[in-house]
Design a protein around this motif. Structure first.
Motif, mmCIF file in Angstrom:
data_model
loop_
_atom_site.group_PDB
_atom_site.id
_atom_site.type_symbol
_atom_site.label_atom_id
_atom_site.label_comp_id
_atom_site.label_asym_id
_atom_site.label_seq_id
_atom_site.Cartn_x
_atom_site.Cartn_y
_atom_site.Cartn_z
ATOM 1 N N LEU B 28 -7.062 -45.030 35.027
ATOM 2 C CA LEU B 28 -5.894 -44.219 35.403
ATOM 3 C C LEU B 28 -6.273 -43.332 36.577
ATOM 4 O O LEU B 28 -7.265 -42.601 36.499
ATOM 5 C CB LEU B 28 -5.445 -43.340 34.239
ATOM 6 C CG LEU B 28 -4.477 -43.974 33.248
ATOM 7 C CD1 LEU B 28 -4.192 -43.013 32.118
ATOM 8 C CD2 LEU B 28 -3.193 -44.368 33.938
ATOM 9 N N GLY B 29 -5.499 -43.406 37.643
ATOM 10 C CA GLY B 29 -5.776 -42.573 38.800
ATOM 11 C C GLY B 29 -7.196 -42.788 39.327
ATOM 12 O O GLY B 29 -7.851 -41.833 39.740
ATOM 13 N N ARG B 31 -9.798 -43.378 37.707
ATOM 14 C CA ARG B 31 -10.847 -42.974 36.779
ATOM 15 C C ARG B 31 -10.806 -43.871 35.545
ATOM 16 O O ARG B 31 -9.738 -44.097 34.984
ATOM 17 C CB ARG B 31 -10.609 -41.529 36.349
ATOM 18 C CG ARG B 31 -11.815 -40.601 36.468
ATOM 19 C CD ARG B 31 -11.355 -39.148 36.316
ATOM 20 N NE ARG B 31 -10.413 -38.957 35.234
ATOM 21 C CZ ARG B 31 -10.766 -38.871 33.947
ATOM 22 N NH1 ARG B 31 -12.012 -38.948 33.577
ATOM 23 N NH2 ARG B 31 -9.843 -38.685 33.014
ATOM 24 N N SER B 52 -10.169 -36.045 21.047
ATOM 25 C CA SER B 52 -9.693 -34.762 21.553
ATOM 26 C C SER B 52 -8.732 -34.986 22.720
ATOM 27 O O SER B 52 -8.478 -36.117 23.129
ATOM 28 C CB SER B 52 -10.883 -33.905 21.975
ATOM 29 O OG SER B 52 -11.807 -34.684 22.666
ATOM 30 N N GLY B 54 -7.216 -35.749 26.067
ATOM 31 C CA GLY B 54 -7.755 -36.495 27.194
ATOM 32 C C GLY B 54 -8.714 -37.597 26.818
ATOM 33 O O GLY B 54 -9.284 -38.261 27.695
ATOM 34 N N ALA B 55 -8.906 -37.842 25.520
ATOM 35 C CA ALA B 55 -9.844 -38.885 25.101
ATOM 36 C C ALA B 55 -9.312 -40.275 25.435
ATOM 37 O O ALA B 55 -10.086 -41.227 25.539
ATOM 38 C CB ALA B 55 -10.118 -38.772 23.607
ATOM 39 N N GLY B 56 -7.998 -40.407 25.598
ATOM 40 C CA GLY B 56 -7.429 -41.704 25.938
ATOM 41 C C GLY B 56 -6.596 -42.314 24.830
ATOM 42 O O GLY B 56 -6.301 -43.511 24.854
ATOM 43 N N LYS B 57 -6.152 -41.497 23.877
ATOM 44 C CA LYS B 57 -5.359 -42.013 22.759
ATOM 45 C C LYS B 57 -4.034 -42.599 23.264
ATOM 46 O O LYS B 57 -3.674 -43.729 22.942
ATOM 47 C CB LYS B 57 -5.076 -40.896 21.747
ATOM 48 C CG LYS B 57 -6.322 -40.227 21.192
ATOM 49 C CD LYS B 57 -6.000 -39.172 20.170
ATOM 50 C CE LYS B 57 -5.281 -37.955 20.743
ATOM 51 N NZ LYS B 57 -6.103 -37.180 21.713
ATOM 52 N N THR B 58 -3.324 -41.783 24.060
ATOM 53 C CA THR B 58 -2.040 -42.255 24.579
ATOM 54 C C THR B 58 -2.242 -43.493 25.449
ATOM 55 O O THR B 58 -1.476 -44.459 25.374
ATOM 56 C CB THR B 58 -1.360 -41.129 25.379
ATOM 57 O OG1 THR B 58 -1.151 -40.017 24.517
ATOM 58 C CG2 THR B 58 -0.039 -41.579 25.951
ATOM 59 N N THR B 59 -3.283 -43.464 26.257
ATOM 60 C CA THR B 59 -3.558 -44.603 27.130
ATOM 61 C C THR B 59 -3.796 -45.864 26.300
ATOM 62 O O THR B 59 -3.266 -46.940 26.619
ATOM 63 C CB THR B 59 -4.801 -44.303 27.988
ATOM 64 O OG1 THR B 59 -4.582 -43.075 28.673
ATOM 65 C CG2 THR B 59 -5.059 -45.420 28.977
ATOM 66 N N GLN B 97 4.522 -39.784 22.153
ATOM 67 C CA GLN B 97 3.967 -38.451 21.887
ATOM 68 C C GLN B 97 5.035 -37.364 21.981
ATOM 69 O O GLN B 97 5.106 -36.492 21.149
ATOM 70 C CB GLN B 97 2.830 -38.155 22.873
ATOM 71 C CG GLN B 97 2.127 -36.830 22.604
ATOM 72 C CD GLN B 97 0.771 -36.757 23.281
ATOM 73 O OE1 GLN B 97 0.386 -37.645 24.021
ATOM 74 N NE2 GLN B 97 0.046 -35.692 23.037
ATOM 75 N N GLU B 180 0.490 -38.922 18.103
ATOM 76 C CA GLU B 180 0.488 -37.524 17.677
ATOM 77 C C GLU B 180 1.804 -37.094 17.031
ATOM 78 O O GLU B 180 2.424 -36.125 17.463
ATOM 79 C CB GLU B 180 0.173 -36.603 18.867
ATOM 80 C CG GLU B 180 -1.131 -37.008 19.530
ATOM 81 C CD GLU B 180 -2.016 -35.841 19.873
ATOM 82 O OE1 GLU B 180 -1.882 -34.783 19.240
ATOM 83 O OE2 GLU B 180 -2.845 -36.000 20.773
#
Ligand SMILES: Nc1ncnc2c1ncn2[C@@H]1O[C@H](COP(=O)(O)OP(=O)(O)OP(=O)(O)O)[C@@H](O)[C@H]1O
Ligand SMILES: [Mg+2]
Lengths: 300, 289
Positions: B28-29, B31, B52, B54-59, B97, B180
């Motif tokens: 993503l972006g 990264r 936590s 930014g860990a990448g759950k949504t991704t 989310q 979430e």
């Protein structure tokens, strides 16, 4: 039943109302435009694109004024420019609300600039002195009868496309994420709505004028949304309010010929005033201000 | 009876795979967010996806859904083919989310559930007894009958969550992804939703993958867990994953797993550099209370 309606009409409005050719054309084109705008407008309001709708209408005024200059059909002029603007905004493809507003504002300004140029030529080169008022604020009793079939075709295409896309449009208006997960193609849906919006705006522009098109597009839709708990109810209420305001506005304008010396009052004034009055009445009845934070699901 | 392309629950009995993710990578972006994530989920399992901010759950969830193209690896859903750009609606239920529903939306809870059934279809929805029955059944399954006819945007967060779960499940997909869903709920409502999901997994044999940053509200119902950190995943039965050695490996430094009064605390050794952008230092996946 018909006799009763007839009696009411006679009591309310000046004689000869329904016998007049221009009034019939105005009622047909104006009524159709009001219904199309109400239906399309509900989606426009739900999608938060009222400003984009206003911009399309403003840009369409460039087309309307150009067609006066060329002696062409105003409806086609409005239609061409609003469709062009819709395509342009979709091509810009800005998804973020702020970026979209900026792009919309820029397009709106450019369109009005063009309109200013064409209207200047209208005023100086031709004797069509009333062009500016007709383009911007409408001139319903001056709609030529030949516009009616074209307007009907445009309206049917807009309504047909909206019916065809009803569910994907509704779901993507409610939540793009849910729609995407359900397999709705967001880009195609959004483009289709933009095109339908351009058609609705052109119809509104040719009746109440380019500047006031927003009133016809947003007013009844916003009121219908407040009134109804279900989608079908919102569409029905919006269409009823739009149609009622337009027809009553035509009747009042016809009546107003005797109110002040010389000319009748403009139809657009009555239509917009009635839409506003109904909206305020509905808001007042609800007896509470609009919720401060839409979507704040709350912990209830 | 069922529509083609609609995977119903229990395609192959006990132990049938509902989801298989292999060496999944996502960028993503520019990264890398997911760096080779692999796990599998059987029908009827309730799996927590823990990580936590930014860990990448949504991704991960969006990539499984096909809303985001993977940079590598494969996603297999049900008995179907590896996910590429799929034709037609995917046989996966999804609760995003954040779903912001305007309070003035002219849409009842039942209308939103009905859109879960056929919101992608062209044409006007014709009233049909079968459609209505499916919607009613689903509303009952999530305990939303009482507010089925209210405007969905004016329901409470927990009530909306139930309606969104019904929207996602009304087509009876074999797999339900929830991003979430507990984050805006009080502990009581969260426990109710978790219990509801546990029942749906057990009774309807739906495989459930639910993301959360705290493992504790899920402990009673969850039987599988995927821990996500540094673009990698540790997965398996809860008792085999939520262990000091496994999580130390995943996080890349020493962590301890404490069980206190039936709760789990993942504690990072002093000086440990937690890859946790939110910065709440020493407790990961637990509550500091
Ligand atoms: N559209 C995007 N463009 C660039 N980077 C992104 C984008 N969306 C997410 N990221 C980055 O990808 C990483 C993973 O994000 P993701 O949303 O998957 O995390 P998450 O585990 O769901 O976090 P949270 O608990 O906060 O929801 C984050 O570091 C984020 O900054
Ligand atoms: Mg997330």
């Amino acid at each position: 039943m018909t006799a009763a309606v007839d009696a009411v009409m006679r009591a309310l409005f000046a004689p000869g109302l329904l016998a007049s050719g221009p009034v019939r054309t105005a009622a047909a084109v104006g009524g159709g435009a009001a219904v199309v705008c109400a239906i399309v407008g509900v989606f426009t309001v739900l999608r938060g694109e009222a400003f984009a709708g206003h911009a399309l209408a403003d840009v369409s005024s460039a087309g309307g004024s150009l067609s006066f200059l060329l002696g062409a059909s105003p409806l086609l002029g409005f239609l061409g420019m609003s469709a062009l603007a819709a395509a342009g905004l979709e091509a810009a493809g800005v998804r973020r609300a702020q970026g979209r507003d900026l792009a919309t504002g820029v397009v709106l300004g450019a369109g009005l600039g063009l309109a200013a140029l064409f209207l200047y030529f209208d005023a100086t080169r031709t004797s069509a002195g009333g062009a500016a008022v007709a383009v911007m604020f409408g001139s319903m009793f001056a709609i030529p009868a030949s516009t009616a079939p074209v307007a009907a075709a445009v309206g049917l295409v807009a309504l047909g496309a909206t019916a065809w896309l009803y569910r994907p449009l509704l779901l993507s208006s409610v939540s793009p994420d849910l729609a995407a997960a359900r397999g709705v193609r967001l880009g195609a849906t959004s483009l289709a709505h933009a095109v339908v919006l351009a058609l609705a705006v052109a119809l509104a522009a040719v009746t109440v004028g380019a500047i006031l098109a927003t009133a016809l597009l947003v007013g009844p839709a916003a009121t219908g949304i407040r009134l109804a708990r279900r989608p079908a109810g919102a569409f029905a209420a919006a269409a009823g309010i739009g149609l009622g305001a337009t027809w009553a506005g035509i009747g009042l304008a016809y009546d107003s010929a005797g109110w002040t010396p010389a000319h009748p009052w403009p139809v657009s004034f009555f239509v917009v005033a009635l839409i506003m009055a109904v909206h305020l009445a509905v808001r007042g009845r609800a007896g509470r201000p609009a919720p401060a934070l839409p979507g704040d699901g709350g912990e209830g | 009876m069922r529509e083609p392309g609609l995977q119903t629950s229990d395609p192959g009995g006990e132990g049938a795979l509902a989801l298989e993710v292999e060496d999944l990578r996502a960028v993503l972006g520019g990264r890398p967010v997911l760096n080779g994530v692999s796990f599998a989920l059987e029908a009827g399992r309730f799996c927590g996806l823990i990580g936590s901010n930014g860990a990448g759950k949504t991704t991960l969830l969006r990539t499984i859904l096909g809303l985001q193209a993977p940079a590598g690896g494969t996603v297999r859903i049900g008995a179907g083919p590896a996910a590429g750009p799929r034709r037609g609606p995917p046989a996966v239920g999804y609760v995003p989310q954040r779903v912001l529903l305007d309070p003035d939306l002219p849409l009842r809870a039942r209308d939103l559930v009905a859109l879960g059934l056929d919101g992608h279809r062209a044409g006007l929805p014709l009233p049909s007894p079968a459609r209505r029955r499916q919607v009613d059944e689903m509303l009952a399954a999530v305990g939303a009958e009482a507010f089925a006819d209210q405007r969905v945007g004016r329901l409470s967060g927990g009530q909306q969550q139930r309606v969104l779960i019904a929207h996602a499940l009304v087509r009876r997909p074999p797999l339900l992804l929830l991003d979430e869903p507990l984050s805006s709920l009080d502990p009581g409502s969260a426990a109710e939703i978790v219990a509801l999901l546990g029942r749906l997994a057990a009774v309807q044999r739906v495989a459930i993958l639910l993301s959360a940053h705290d493992i504790n509200p899920l402990l009673g119902e969850m039987d599988r867990v995927v821990y996500l950190a540094r673009g990698r995943a540790a997965s398996g039965p809860v008792a085999e994953v939520v262990r000091g050695d496994v999580l130390s490996d995943l996080y890349g430094h020493h962590v301890d797993v404490l069980r206190v009064h039936g709760r789990v605390l993942v504690v990072v050794a002093p000086g440990g550099d937690v890859p946790d952008p939110a910065g709440h230092a020493t407790v990961v996946g637990g509550r500091e209370a």
